[in-house]
Design an enzyme around this catalytic site. Structure first.
Site, mmCIF file in Angstrom:
data_model
loop_
_atom_site.group_PDB
_atom_site.id
_atom_site.type_symbol
_atom_site.label_atom_id
_atom_site.label_comp_id
_atom_site.label_asym_id
_atom_site.label_seq_id
_atom_site.Cartn_x
_atom_site.Cartn_y
_atom_site.Cartn_z
ATOM 1 N N TYR A 34 48.237 32.846 46.312
ATOM 2 C CA TYR A 34 48.607 32.840 47.723
ATOM 3 C C TYR A 34 48.989 31.436 48.164
ATOM 4 O O TYR A 34 48.758 30.448 47.444
ATOM 5 C CB TYR A 34 47.471 33.385 48.594
ATOM 6 C CG TYR A 34 46.292 32.452 48.768
ATOM 7 C CD1 TYR A 34 45.386 32.251 47.731
ATOM 8 C CD2 TYR A 34 46.082 31.761 49.963
ATOM 9 C CE1 TYR A 34 44.308 31.397 47.889
ATOM 10 C CE2 TYR A 34 44.994 30.915 50.121
ATOM 11 C CZ TYR A 34 44.119 30.737 49.079
ATOM 12 O OH TYR A 34 43.059 29.879 49.233
ATOM 13 N N LYS A 147 46.088 28.520 42.790
ATOM 14 C CA LYS A 147 45.668 29.043 44.098
ATOM 15 C C LYS A 147 45.546 30.562 44.002
ATOM 16 O O LYS A 147 46.376 31.309 44.528
ATOM 17 C CB LYS A 147 46.663 28.601 45.180
ATOM 18 C CG LYS A 147 46.070 28.577 46.586
ATOM 19 C CD LYS A 147 46.962 27.783 47.505
ATOM 20 C CE LYS A 147 46.623 27.974 48.967
ATOM 21 N NZ LYS A 147 45.285 27.602 49.384
ATOM 22 N N GLU A 179 35.732 19.171 45.664
ATOM 23 C CA GLU A 179 36.500 19.366 46.898
ATOM 24 C C GLU A 179 35.639 20.191 47.843
ATOM 25 O O GLU A 179 34.430 20.316 47.632
ATOM 26 C CB GLU A 179 37.836 20.051 46.597
ATOM 27 C CG GLU A 179 37.689 21.388 45.901
ATOM 28 C CD GLU A 179 39.019 22.075 45.614
ATOM 29 O OE1 GLU A 179 40.021 21.794 46.280
ATOM 30 O OE2 GLU A 179 39.035 22.940 44.715
ATOM 31 N N LEU A 203 41.973 22.137 43.735
ATOM 32 C CA LEU A 203 43.314 22.590 44.095
ATOM 33 C C LEU A 203 44.147 21.360 44.471
ATOM 34 O O LEU A 203 43.676 20.523 45.251
ATOM 35 C CB LEU A 203 43.261 23.541 45.294
ATOM 36 C CG LEU A 203 44.631 24.129 45.620
ATOM 37 C CD1 LEU A 203 44.938 25.300 44.703
ATOM 38 C CD2 LEU A 203 44.713 24.576 47.064
#
Ligand code: PLP
Length: 284
Positions: A34, A147, A179, A203
Site C-alpha cells: 500500500y 510496505k 522506527e 520502511l
C-alpha cells in the site's frame, strides 16, 4: 462527489458502500502493498516518490502489476476528483496479488492484481502539540522495507500507545532503535541529524527522505547509522516523520521528558517541510 470516496479496479463510489470480493488475497494473507499521502488542492504530495516505492514493494513481493505509472496516477486522480472539497485529503491505495481461492502459493498468471483506493478529508496534526511516545520491543518480521499490508505488530503497538495516552510507539530491537509503528524517527544531537539506515528493519519513509534532504540543504550534517534507546533518550530533539503528520516534535517517551534542547533547528526543519508541502501542492 462524495465525502469519502472508494475505488476498486475502476469502480468508484461512496467508500461506505464499496465491497471487495471475498477471495481478494488481502483478506486471507495481507498479500499486497500500500501507499498513502496527503492531498492539497487535489494535488497528491510527493506522488512520484510514492510511486517509486510502490513499484519497488511490488517487485520485492513479485506481484505482477503491469499498470504504467501515468495510468496509476490517472486512476488515483479520478478518486481525488470525486471527493467533496476539503483543505486537505488523505489518499490511500493498495495493490493485492489478486482474487483467487485461498492457497498460500501464488495464483496462476491469469489472475490480475487488484487496485483499491480511498480518499477522505484529513486534518494535519498541529506542530504546536508534540508527540508522546511509548517504547516497545520491535517484534515485526524482517521485511520492514516493503510496505506490505501485514501490519498486526504495528496495530498492537499503536493500540498500546493509545491506551497509555500516547501518539506513537517507538520500536527497538534490543537497544537499537528502528522506527515507530507507522512513522520513522530521527534525532538531533550536537547539531547532527541522526536516523536509522534504510535496511530491512525500517520502511524507507518518504518524509524521512525529504527531512534528510532539507537538513543537508541547511548544512546540517546527516548520519544514517543505528542509534540506541539511550541515545534517543539523551537526544537534543526527537523527530517523528510520516506522510500523514509530516514532522512532529516529541516531548516524552514512556512518560520521561525528552528533547527540547535544540528547538530552533527543529523548528527550522519543521517549517521548511511545511513550506515544501504547500509549495508542491500549489497549482502552477
Ligand atoms: N514507518 C512505517 C512502519 C510506516 O508505516 C510509515 C508510514 O506509513 C512510515 C515509516 C513513514 O513513511 P512515509 O513518510 O513514507 O509516510
Amino acid at each position: 462527489m462524495w465525502k469519502n470516496v472508494g475505488y476498486y479496479n475502476g469502480n468508484i463510489g461512496p467508500l461506505e458502500e464499496m465491497t471487495v470480493p471475498m477471495n481478494d488475497r488481502a483478506l486471507y494473507f495481507g498479500d499486497g502493498i500500500y501507499e498513502a499521502t496527503c492531498v492539497a488542492n487535489r494535488i497528491p504530495f510527493a506522488i512520484e516518490d510514492h510511486l517509486d516505492r510502490m513499484y519497488n514493494s511490488l517487485r520485492l513481493l513479485e506481484i505482477p502489476f503491469h499498470m504504467e505509472r501515468e495510468a496509476v496516477k490517472a486512476e488515483l486522480q479520478k478518486v481525488i476528483d470525486a471527493a467533496e472539497d476539503s483543505p486537505i485529503h488523505f489518499l490511500y491505495w493498495q495493490i493485492t496479488r489478486g482474487t483467487a481461492p485461498r492457497n498460500h502459493v501464488f495464483p496462476g498468471p491469469e489472475v490480475q492484481p487488484n487496485l483499491m483506493a480511498f480518499v477522505k478529508p484529513h486534518t494535519m496534526k498541529s506542530l504546536e502539540i508534540p508527540y508522546k511516545l511509548i517504547s516497545l520491543e520491535d517484534e515485526r518480521f524482517k521485511l520492514c522495507n516493503i510496505k506490505t499490508l501485514n501490519l498486526i505488530p504495528s496495530v498492537l503497538a499503536n493500540q498500546r500507545a493509545k491506551e497509555r495516552g500516547c501518539d506513537e510507539a517507538v520500536l527497538h530491537r534490543g537497544s537499537r532503535v528502528t522506527e515507530c509503528a507507522h512513522s520513522n524517527i530521527s534525532i538531533l544531537k550536537d547539531g547532527v541529524l541522526r536516523t536509522a539506515p534504510t535496511d530491512e528493519l525500517i520502511l524507507p519513509g518518504i518524509t524521512r527522505k525529504h527531512l534528510l534532504q532539507l537538513a543537508r540543504d541547511f548544512g546540517i550534517p546527516v548520519r544514517e547509522e543505528p542509534f540506541s534507546m539511550v541515545e534517543l533518550m539523551n537526544a537534543d530533539e526527537l523527530i517523528v516523520t510520516s506522510s500523514s503528520a509530516l514532522c512532529m516534535r516529541v516531548e516524552s517517551v514512556d512518560g520521561i521528558p525528552v528533547g527540547g534542547k535544540d528547538p530552533e533547528r527543529l523548528r527550522m526543519l519543521q517549517t521548511a517541510y511545511l513550506e515544501k508541502f504547500h509549495r508542491e501542492t500549489t497549482p502552477v
